[in-house]
Write a protein that holds these residues in place. Structure first.
Motif, PDB file in Angstrom:
ATOM      1  N   GLU A  61      27.684  44.798  28.716  1.00  0.00           N
ATOM      2  CA  GLU A  61      28.484  43.571  28.781  1.00  0.00           C
ATOM      3  C   GLU A  61      29.972  43.910  28.910  1.00  0.00           C
ATOM      4  N   HIS A  62      30.446  44.884  28.106  1.00  0.00           N
ATOM      5  CA  HIS A  62      31.863  45.255  28.164  1.00  0.00           C
ATOM      6  C   HIS A  62      32.221  45.886  29.516  1.00  0.00           C
ATOM      7  N   LYS A  63      31.283  46.636  30.078  1.00  0.00           N
ATOM      8  CA  LYS A  63      31.504  47.248  31.389  1.00  0.00           C
ATOM      9  C   LYS A  63      31.652  46.154  32.450  1.00  0.00           C
ATOM     10  N   HIS A  64      30.780  45.138  32.353  1.00  0.00           N
ATOM     11  CA  HIS A  64      30.808  44.022  33.310  1.00  0.00           C
ATOM     12  C   HIS A  64      32.142  43.275  33.209  1.00  0.00           C
ATOM     13  N   LEU A  65      32.604  43.019  31.967  1.00  0.00           N
ATOM     14  CA  LEU A  65      33.874  42.307  31.762  1.00  0.00           C
ATOM     15  C   LEU A  65      35.035  43.103  32.341  1.00  0.00           C
ATOM     16  N   LEU A  66      35.024  44.413  32.139  1.00  0.00           N
ATOM     17  CA  LEU A  66      36.089  45.274  32.663  1.00  0.00           C
ATOM     18  C   LEU A  66      36.085  45.254  34.187  1.00  0.00           C
ATOM     19  N   LYS A  67      34.891  45.408  34.790  1.00  0.00           N
ATOM     20  CA  LYS A  67      34.762  45.406  36.264  1.00  0.00           C
ATOM     21  C   LYS A  67      35.296  44.097  36.850  1.00  0.00           C
ATOM     22  N   ASN A  68      34.927  43.006  36.191  1.00  0.00           N
ATOM     23  CA  ASN A  68      35.339  41.678  36.652  1.00  0.00           C
ATOM     24  C   ASN A  68      36.867  41.540  36.603  1.00  0.00           C
ATOM     25  N   ALA A  69      37.469  42.011  35.503  1.00  0.00           N
ATOM     26  CA  ALA A  69      38.930  41.934  35.365  1.00  0.00           C
ATOM     27  C   ALA A  69      39.608  42.807  36.424  1.00  0.00           C
ATOM     28  N   GLN A  70      39.052  44.010  36.665  1.00  0.00           N
ATOM     29  CA  GLN A  70      39.619  44.909  37.693  1.00  0.00           C
ATOM     30  C   GLN A  70      39.544  44.268  39.073  1.00  0.00           C
ATOM     31  N   LEU A  71      38.445  43.544  39.319  1.00  0.00           N
ATOM     32  CA  LEU A  71      38.266  42.865  40.605  1.00  0.00           C
ATOM     33  C   LEU A  71      39.309  41.755  40.763  1.00  0.00           C
ATOM     34  N   GLU A  72      39.482  40.965  39.695  1.00  0.00           N
ATOM     35  CA  GLU A  72      40.468  39.871  39.745  1.00  0.00           C
ATOM     36  C   GLU A  72      41.877  40.429  39.933  1.00  0.00           C
ATOM     37  N   LEU A  73      42.143  41.581  39.310  1.00  0.00           N
ATOM     38  CA  LEU A  73      43.454  42.213  39.463  1.00  0.00           C
ATOM     39  C   LEU A  73      43.662  42.624  40.921  1.00  0.00           C
ATOM     40  N   LYS A  74      42.628  43.212  41.510  1.00  0.00           N
ATOM     41  CA  LYS A  74      42.691  43.632  42.910  1.00  0.00           C
ATOM     42  C   LYS A  74      42.921  42.422  43.824  1.00  0.00           C
ATOM     43  N   LYS A  75      42.172  41.340  43.528  1.00  0.00           N
ATOM     44  CA  LYS A  75      42.311  40.115  44.344  1.00  0.00           C
ATOM     45  C   LYS A  75      43.718  39.527  44.207  1.00  0.00           C
ATOM     46  N   SER A  76      44.282  39.659  42.995  1.00  0.00           N
ATOM     47  CA  SER A  76      45.599  39.047  42.757  1.00  0.00           C
ATOM     48  C   SER A  76      46.710  39.782  43.506  1.00  0.00           C
ATOM     49  N   LYS A  77      46.439  41.038  43.881  1.00  0.00           N
ATOM     50  CA  LYS A  77      47.476  41.831  44.550  1.00  0.00           C
ATOM     51  C   LYS A  77      47.498  41.603  46.068  1.00  0.00           C
ATOM     52  N   ARG A  78      46.492  40.924  46.614  1.00  0.00           N
ATOM     53  CA  ARG A  78      46.492  40.666  48.065  1.00  0.00           C
ATOM     54  C   ARG A  78      46.984  39.233  48.292  1.00  0.00           C
ATOM     55  N   LYS A  79      47.067  38.840  49.584  1.00  0.00           N
ATOM     56  CA  LYS A  79      47.540  37.483  49.884  1.00  0.00           C
ATOM     57  C   LYS A  79      46.553  36.463  49.338  1.00  0.00           C
ATOM     58  N   ASP A  80      47.119  35.410  48.715  1.00  0.00           N
ATOM     59  CA  ASP A  80      46.267  34.329  48.210  1.00  0.00           C
ATOM     60  C   ASP A  80      46.205  33.239  49.280  1.00  0.00           C
ATOM     61  N   TYR A  81      45.112  33.292  50.051  1.00  0.00           N
ATOM     62  CA  TYR A  81      44.990  32.349  51.181  1.00  0.00           C
ATOM     63  C   TYR A  81      44.890  30.900  50.718  1.00  0.00           C
ATOM     64  N   TYR A  82      44.367  30.698  49.539  1.00  0.00           N
ATOM     65  CA  TYR A  82      44.284  29.313  49.015  1.00  0.00           C
ATOM     66  C   TYR A  82      45.688  28.780  48.754  1.00  0.00           C
ATOM     67  N   LYS A  83      46.547  29.672  48.217  1.00  0.00           N
ATOM     68  CA  LYS A  83      47.939  29.284  47.937  1.00  0.00           C
ATOM     69  C   LYS A  83      48.682  29.027  49.247  1.00  0.00           C
ATOM     70  N   VAL A  84      48.413  29.881  50.249  1.00  0.00           N
ATOM     71  CA  VAL A  84      49.079  29.734  51.552  1.00  0.00           C
ATOM     72  C   VAL A  84      48.809  28.340  52.126  1.00  0.00           C
ATOM     73  N   LEU A  85      47.556  27.872  51.976  1.00  0.00           N
ATOM     74  CA  LEU A  85      47.201  26.539  52.502  1.00  0.00           C
ATOM     75  C   LEU A  85      47.459  25.423  51.499  1.00  0.00           C
ATOM     76  N   GLY A  86      47.752  25.821  50.224  1.00  0.00           N
ATOM     77  CA  GLY A  86      48.027  24.813  49.195  1.00  0.00           C
ATOM     78  C   GLY A  86      46.792  24.054  48.767  1.00  0.00           C
ATOM     79  N   VAL A  87      45.634  24.763  48.676  1.00  0.00           N
ATOM     80  CA  VAL A  87      44.396  24.097  48.225  1.00  0.00           C
ATOM     81  C   VAL A  87      43.831  24.840  47.005  1.00  0.00           C
ATOM     82  N   GLU A  88      42.933  24.132  46.293  1.00  0.00           N
ATOM     83  CA  GLU A  88      42.254  24.755  45.142  1.00  0.00           C
ATOM     84  C   GLU A  88      41.191  25.729  45.652  1.00  0.00           C
ATOM     85  N   LYS A  89      40.751  26.615  44.763  1.00  0.00           N
ATOM     86  CA  LYS A  89      39.733  27.610  45.150  1.00  0.00           C
ATOM     87  C   LYS A  89      38.377  26.966  45.462  1.00  0.00           C
TER      88      LYS A  89
END
Length: 450
Positions: free
Chosen positions: A335-363
């Motif tokens: 469970e802790h491994k899964h939580l860590l992986k998920n957080a690392q993924l979200e961190l990676k996603k946060s560092k690239r362009k947020d296309y939802y923000k670019v268009l001004g829409v919700e996820k």
């Protein structure tokens, strides 16, 4: 009579103090007015660490002969071992009246003075809540005053206040082995249990201490605090289970004011209040409470997990990854491994362009909402709209226009959108996003406007 004394002396020289004691007792029974017999038995009792009995014998010796120097010295040594430095000083001063050059009395007088100084420093330390200082002073004082229960208890109480429970328990248990009715030692045992969050057991020890010494103020206060803390915490838990989060928050806050010394229980209370805070959407407050809990107990996994979740909810992914890493290092579960992986993924996603923000829409925007938002943004940044602007503005708007096209080409394509949402790199599939427009992209779309 002297025969018994001589036999006593022989056993004393052989270090068979129990037998020496028996023969000196026989000598005293035969001749109860002989000061030196009491002096000899006192010396034997001191070797057996039976200082209270030794004190009585040495006092009887000097009552019988006030010029008996060894008697005064032994009485002083007994007082010193039992931590009565003032009484010890009087005995050594009496020796120096009889023999001003007595080096043993001079040295012991210095020891008595140093004990008084350590007691004074410990008192100041305790008032300032400098418990380490008190432990240091008591360790020094216990070197000459090895049988002083008072010093041992003060040391044990401060060890408990420093969170060094096994050491405090050990000191208190040693005293209870010799004196099972010692109210102070019972109080310290209770204090350790109370600080380790074993509140019911702790109350039993406090009650026992009060039975032995009904006017034991510290035991009474600790007993009251323990009961109040338990009741308030349980009230908070009950309100939380019933979904009454505002009430639970207030109850946990009240519980936190009861006893600032109870580190373990307070850490749990801060973590509980953080859980309620996150339910009430007070996320920054919840993070703060978790941090306070961790400061009190660095091994508190639950507080790290709660704080990491709050960091995730506030999109502070780097902090979340740091907390989940700490948890996973401590407890390597799936469970802790899964939580860590998920957080690392979200961190990676946060560092690239947020296309939802670019268009001004919700996820969770629908296809239709994405199309509408795209048209609106594309019109807003279209180069033709900014042909009269400065070169800098034109460049900036062109860049934004391209980003809008890029965002739409990904979010309007179910396959690409799915890969983007799951954090995969779009380039992995040869999907080069460098301003490529879809069939319905800005190129075609704007031809309609001429």
């Amino acid at each position: 009579m002297d025969g018994f004394k001589e036999q006593g002396n022989a056993f004393y020289i052989k270090k068979d103090y129990a037998e020496a004691f028996n023969y000196y007792t026989k000598a005293i029974d035969m001749c109860p007015k002989n000061a030196s017999y009491y002096g000899n038995r006192a010396a034997t009792l001191m070797m057996l660490c039976r200082y209270r009995e030794a004190l009585e014998d040495s006092q009887q010796a000097v009552r019988l002969d006030n010029t008996f120097m060894k008697g005064h010295l032994r009485e002083g040594k007994c007082h010193l071992s039992l931590g009565n430095a003032m009484a010890a000083s009087r005995c050594f001063q009496r020796v120096l009246e009889l023999d001003p050059d007595n080096s043993q009395a001079q040295q012991e007088l210095k020891n008595a003075e140093s004990i008084l100084e350590y007691e004074r420093m410990a008192e100041i330390g305790f008032e300032k809540r400098d418990f380490r200082m008190v432990v240091f002073c008591m360790d020094r004082a216990l070197e000459p005053a090895s049988a002083c229960h008072r010093f041992k208890i003060l040391k044990a109480e401060c060890l408990a206040l420093l969170g060094r429970y096994p050491e405090a328990q050990s000191v208190a248990s040693d005293i209870l082995r010799m004196d099972s009715t010692n109210a102070d030692a019972l109080y310290v045992r209770g204090l350790c249990l109370y600080y380790e969050d074993c509140i019911d057991k702790a109350v039993q020890f406090f009650v026992q201490a009060l039975r032995m010494a009904p006017d034991h103020d510290k035991a009474r206060l600790a007993c009251r605090n323990a009961k109040a803390l338990k009741a308030k915490k349980e009230e908070g838990n009950k309100a939380f289970k019933e979904g009454n989060f505002e009430a639970a928050y207030d109850l946990y806050s009240e519980a936190l004011t009861i006893d600032p010394n109870n580190i373990k229980t307070n850490a749990k209370l801060y973590c509980n209040r953080a859980t309620v805070g996150s339910k009430l959407k007070k996320l920054e407050q919840a993070i703060e409470d978790c941090t306070k809990a961790i400061k009190l107990d660095e091994t508190y996994i639950k507080a790290y997990l709660r704080r990491a979740q709050c960091y995730m909810d506030t999109e502070q992914y780097e902090e979340a990854v740091r907390d989940y890493e700490k948890v996973y290092q401590t407890e390597k579960t799936k469970e802790h491994k899964h939580l860590l992986k998920n957080a690392q993924l979200e961190l990676k996603k946060s560092k690239r362009k947020d296309y939802y923000k670019v268009l001004g829409v919700e996820k969770n925007a629908t296809e239709d909402e994405i199309k509408k938002a795209y048209r609106k943004r594309a019109l807003l940044h279209h180069p033709d709209r900014h042909s009269g602007a400065s070169p800098e503005v034109q460049k900036e708007e062109e860049k934004k226009f391209k980003e809008v096209g890029e965002a739409f080409s990904v979010l309007s394509d179910p396959k690409k959108k799915s890969r983007y949402d799951s954090g995969q790199d779009l380039e992995d599939d040869g999907m080069n996003m460098g301003g490529q427009y879809p069939a319905s992209g800005p190129g075609n779309f704007f031809f309609q406007f001429g």
